[in-house]
Design an enzyme around this catalytic site. Structure first.
Site, short mmCIF file in Angstrom:
data_model
loop_
_atom_site.label_atom_id
_atom_site.label_comp_id
_atom_site.label_asym_id
_atom_site.label_seq_id
_atom_site.Cartn_x
_atom_site.Cartn_y
_atom_site.Cartn_z
N LEU A 318 55.98 40.34 33.51
CA LEU A 318 55.09 40.11 32.32
C LEU A 318 54.60 38.83 32.27
CD1 LEU A 318 58.27 40.93 29.87
CD2 LEU A 318 56.20 42.42 30.65
N LYS A 340 64.26 37.01 32.18
CA LYS A 340 63.77 35.87 32.89
C LYS A 340 64.36 35.50 34.24
CE LYS A 340 62.76 30.85 31.80
NZ LYS A 340 62.82 29.82 30.72
N ASP A 437 58.99 21.42 24.52
CA ASP A 437 57.97 22.15 25.10
C ASP A 437 57.39 23.14 24.28
OD1 ASP A 437 56.04 22.60 27.13
OD2 ASP A 437 57.40 24.14 28.20
#
Length: 636
Positions: A318, A340, A437
Site C-alpha cells: 500500500l 505495517k 509527526d
C-alpha cells in the site's frame, strides 16, 4: 483533606436507579444569571454530544478567569450513544435544579448506565477526590455463610481493581462456595486520573466497605474520583457476556487466593530462567513480546499475517512509511487489514515498534486509527491496523483531480476531527501523548471521509507533571516541525500544535508546505505565503480553487487565523489544542492577533530536488487501493 460543608445532598434509592449528587461550598457561590452561571450552563449543555462523540469521556472549560467553568462528563466505555447522552442530560438537569448557586458540584448517576458529571470554577482534572459522597448498604443482611460472602467479595474486588488499574473500569461475577448465589460487582474510576490514583481510590472504597457495608447483600460507595457497586443480582446490563469466575462445586479459600498470587510469580521466575537459555533468534522474539505486557491479547500468529498478505507480495503493498512498508491483508473470513512491516535495517525499528504498541493499544477514539494487533518473529515486527478504503489525506488534498472531492464542508469536518483526535492524545487519554509527526500523510480517511490519525511510531508519552522534554534524535517531517524542535530538540504538546497549524493551512489552500512559487519569482514555504497574505493581500487568495465560492467566508478566515496562531515562533504564544477546539466551535471567543510565525523566509533560488524530497519527508499511505487482484494459492 480539605474540609467542606455539604450544602445539598440528594439521594434516590431503588433497585433500578441509584444516584448521588453533592453541591459543594468549598469553592464558594455565584450570583444567578452571572457570567459564571452562563458559562456553567453552556458547558453542561455541551457535554451530552461531546461525551458520546469522544469515547464516553470529555473534559472542557468555558470562559475566561475569574468566570471560567471547568467540566467533565463520562460514561462507561462501550455504552451506546443514546443511553450515555440520556444519562448525561438527566444528570445535568439534576445539577441545574438543585445546585442553584454553588460554584462546584458532582453527580454520579446510575440508571440504565453509569455516568458522571462534574463542574467547578477551578481545574480539578487529574486530581484525586477522596471525599465520600455516599456510602450505602441499602439492602438486607446476607442470611447464609458470612465468611463465604466475605472471602468471595474480596476476591472479586481484588480481580476487578486489578483490571481497572489499566482499563479504569471492570465488571465481574463470582459464585459463592456454599450457596447458589453469585456476587455481581462493578468498579469505575474517572478517566482523568492516573492509573495509580485509580487503584488507590478503589482500594479505599474496599476499606470503607469493611466499616459501612460488611455482610450486606448489596451496596454502593461513591467518591468524586471512583465508585464501587455490588449486588446479588445482575444490574445495568453489564454482565451479559461475563461468566462466573468460580466454577460450581469448587471452593475458594485463603490458600487458593495465596496460590493465585504466588503461582504466577513462580511461573514467571521459571519462565525467565528458561528464556535466558534460548537461542538468540528465540530470545529476541520473546523479549519484544514480553516487553509489551499490556497487549498480549492482541498478538497475531506471524504465519497468519504472511498468509493474509500473500507473503508480503508487492501487489498488496500500500505504501512506505517512516519505519517500514505497509501492505493490505485479507483474512480467511474476509476481514481486510492494513499491515505495517517495520524495516529490519532501521536502527529505530524495535524501539518504535514497542512504542507504537504500548501507546496505540491504550487509545480508543473515533479520530484515531485502531490498532488490531501485532506479530513478532525474530527480526520481523508487524503492526495490524484497521483498513481504511479512502487512503490518506494527502492523496486527495494534493491531487489536482481528487481534491475536487473535498468541498469546504468536508475540509472543515476534517479539521475538526483532527482537532478532536489531538485533544484526546494531549488531554483526554490515560497518558499525555505527543505525536511528533502530524502531517497530511498521517491522516487517513474512512468511507465517509472522516479523519483518523495514524503512525504513532515516533510518539512520546509524558508524565502528568511533565510539560516538555528534549531529545538528541530529531524525528518527524521537515516543514511540520517547529523551530525549537529542529534547532534544540525540545518538544512538548505545543510541537503538535505547530504541526497542526501547518496542516490547517494546507487543508484550506490545497498546497504543500514544502514550497510555494510566488508571483515575483521567489520561493517560500506555505507559512510565509499565508503570513504575506495576512498582512498585505486578500487573505482568501489562499483558498483552494476547486472550492470555488462555495464556502463560509467567516469560517475560512477564522481557520486561517487559528492556523497562524498555531505556528507562532514562541511555543508559549501557541494555543493548546483544547483552546483550538473551543476557538473552532465557539465563534464568540475573540482570537489574538498573530505575530510573525516560525520559519518565515523568502529566497530567490530554484528548488533543489533532493531538498524537496527531504522537505516532503516520508508519507504513509496505508489505504492505497490496488486494482490488480492476486490469488494466494496454499500448498496442499
Amino acid at each position: 483533606m480539605v474540609k467542606f460543608l455539604v450544602i445539598f445532598w440528594f439521594v434516590v434509592i431503588s433497585f433500578s436507579h441509584v444516584s448521588a449528587q453533592v453541591c459543594l461550598e468549598r469553592s464558594g457561590f455565584f450570583t444567578p444569571n452571572s457570567t459564571y452561571d452562563l458559562n456553567r450552563r453552556v458547558l453542561l449543555s455541551s457535554l451530552p454530544l461531546n461525551v458520546t462523540a469522544i469515547d464516553g469521556f470529555y473534559t472542557t472549560w468555558i470562559g475566561e478567569h475569574p468566570n471560567r467553568a471547568y467540566g467533565l462528563g463520562m460514561c462507561v466505555p462501550g455504552t451506546d450513544a443514546h443511553s450515555c447522552s440520556d444519562c448525561i442530560i438527566l444528570a445535568n438537569a439534576r445539577l441545574l435544579q438543585n445546585c442553584t448557586n454553588q460554584t462546584e458540584a458532582i453527580v454520579w448517576r446510575i440508571d440504565r448506565t453509569v455516568c458522571l458529571v462534574r463542574y467547578s470554577n477551578r481545574s480539578f482534572y487529574s486530581s484525586l477526590g477522596m471525599e465520600i459522597l455516599r456510602s450505602d448498604n441499602y439492602t438486607r443482611d446476607f442470611q447464609a455463610n458470612l465468611t463465604d460472602l466475605e472471602i468471595t467479595w474480596e476476591a472479586l474486588m481484588i480481580r476487578m481493581i486489578d483490571q481497572a488499574s489499566y482499563l479504569y473500569y471492570a465488571a465481574g461475577i463470582r459464585k459463592l462456595e456454599t450457596s447458589i448465589s453469585r456476587i455481581y460487582g462493578f468498579v469505575q474510576c474517572s478517566r482523568d486520573l492516573s492509573l495509580q490514583n485509580c487503584t488507590k481510590c478503589l482500594q479505599q472504597n474496599v476499606v470503607e466497605y469493611r466499616s459501612c457495608c460488611r455482610g450486606r447483600q448489596g451496596g454502593i460507595i461513591l467518591r468524586p474520583s471512583c465508585f464501587i457497586r455490588w449486588e446479588l443480582y445482575p444490574f445495568l446490563g453489564l454482565f451479559d457476556n461475563i461468566r462466573p469466575r468460580q466454577k460450581d462445586g469448587k471452593s475458594i479459600s485463603t490458600g487458593a487466593i495465596v496460590a493465585i498470587i504466588v503461582v504466577p510469580i513462580l511461573l514467571l521466575a521459571l519462565g525467565v530462567g528458561l528464556w535466558k537459555r534460548r537461542k538468540a533468534y528465540k530470545t529476541k522474539t520473546t523479549k519484544i513480546a514480553d516487553d509489551i505486557t499490556t497487549s498480549g491479547s492482541l498478538q497475531f500468529e506471524f504465519k497468519a499475517i504472511e498468509a493474509a498478505t500473500c507473503n508480503f507480495h508487492n501487489v498488496n503493498k500500500l505504501g512506505h512509511g517512516g519505519f517500514g512498508e505497509v501492505y493490505k491483508g485479507t483474512f480467511p473470513n474476509g476481514t481486510e487489514v492494513a499491515v505495517k512491516r517495520l524495516s529490519k535495517t532501521s536502527g529505530q525499528g524495535e524501539e518504535e515498534f514497542k512504542n507504537e504498541v504500548f501507546l496505540v493499544a491504550k487509545l480508543q477514539h473515533r479520530n484515531l486509527v485502531k490498532l488490531l494487533g501485532y506479530a513478532v518473529k525474530g527480526d520481523e515486527k508487524i503492526l495490524v491496523y484497521e483498513f481504511l478504503p479512502n487512503k490518506s489525506l494527502d492523496h486527495f488534498l494534493f491531487d489536482p483531480v481528487k481534491k475536487g472531492q473535498l468541498d469546504w464542508t468536508r475540509r472543515y469536518n476534517i479539521i475538526n476531527g483532527i482537532t478532536r483526535g489531538i485533544v484526546y492524545l494531549h488531554q483526554d487519554s490515560r497518558l499525555t501523548i505527543i505525536h511528533r509527526d502530524l502531517k497530511a500523510g498521517n491522516i487517513l480517511l474512512d468511507a465517509d471521509m472522516n479523519p483518523k490519525i495514524v503512525d504513532f511510531g515516533v510518539a512520546r508519552n509524558f508524565r502528568v507533571d511533565q510539560t516538555e522534554a528534549t531529545t538528541a534524535r530529531v524525528v518527524g517531517t521537515i516543514g511540520y516541525m517547529p523551530p525549537e524542535y529542529v534547532t534544540n530538540g525540545q518538544f512538548s504538546t505545543k510541537s503538535d500544535v505547530y504541526s497542526f497549524g501547518v496542516l490547517i493551512l494546507e487543508i484550506i489552500g490545497g498546497k504543500k508546505n514544502s514550497s510555494i512559487n510566488e508571483t515575483d519569482g521567489s520561493i517560500s514555504n506555505l507559512v510565509t505565503y499565508v503570513w504575506r497574505l495576512w498582512n498585505n493581500e486578500p487573505l482568501l487568495e489562499l483558498v483552494d480553487a476547486p472550492m470555488g465560492e462555495n464556502y463560509d467566508r467567516n469560517e475560512v478566515i477564522r481557520c486561517i487565523h487559528i492556523g497562524l496562531l498555531c505556528v507562532q515562533e514562541n511555543p508559549a504564544d501557541r494555543p493548546t489544542m483544547s483552546t483550538v477546539f473551543h476557538m473552532l466551535t465557539n465563534t464568540s471567543i475573540t482570537l489574538h492577533v498573530p505575530q510573525p510565525p516560525g520559519f518565515v523566509f523568502r529566497v530567490r533560488f530554484k528548488p533543489n530536488p533532493l531538498a524537496d524530497r527531504l522537505q516532503r519527508g516520508p508519507s504513509t499511505s496505508m489505504s492505497f487501493s490496488c486494482s490488480v487482484s492476486v490469488t494466494c494459492v496454499s500448498p496442499r
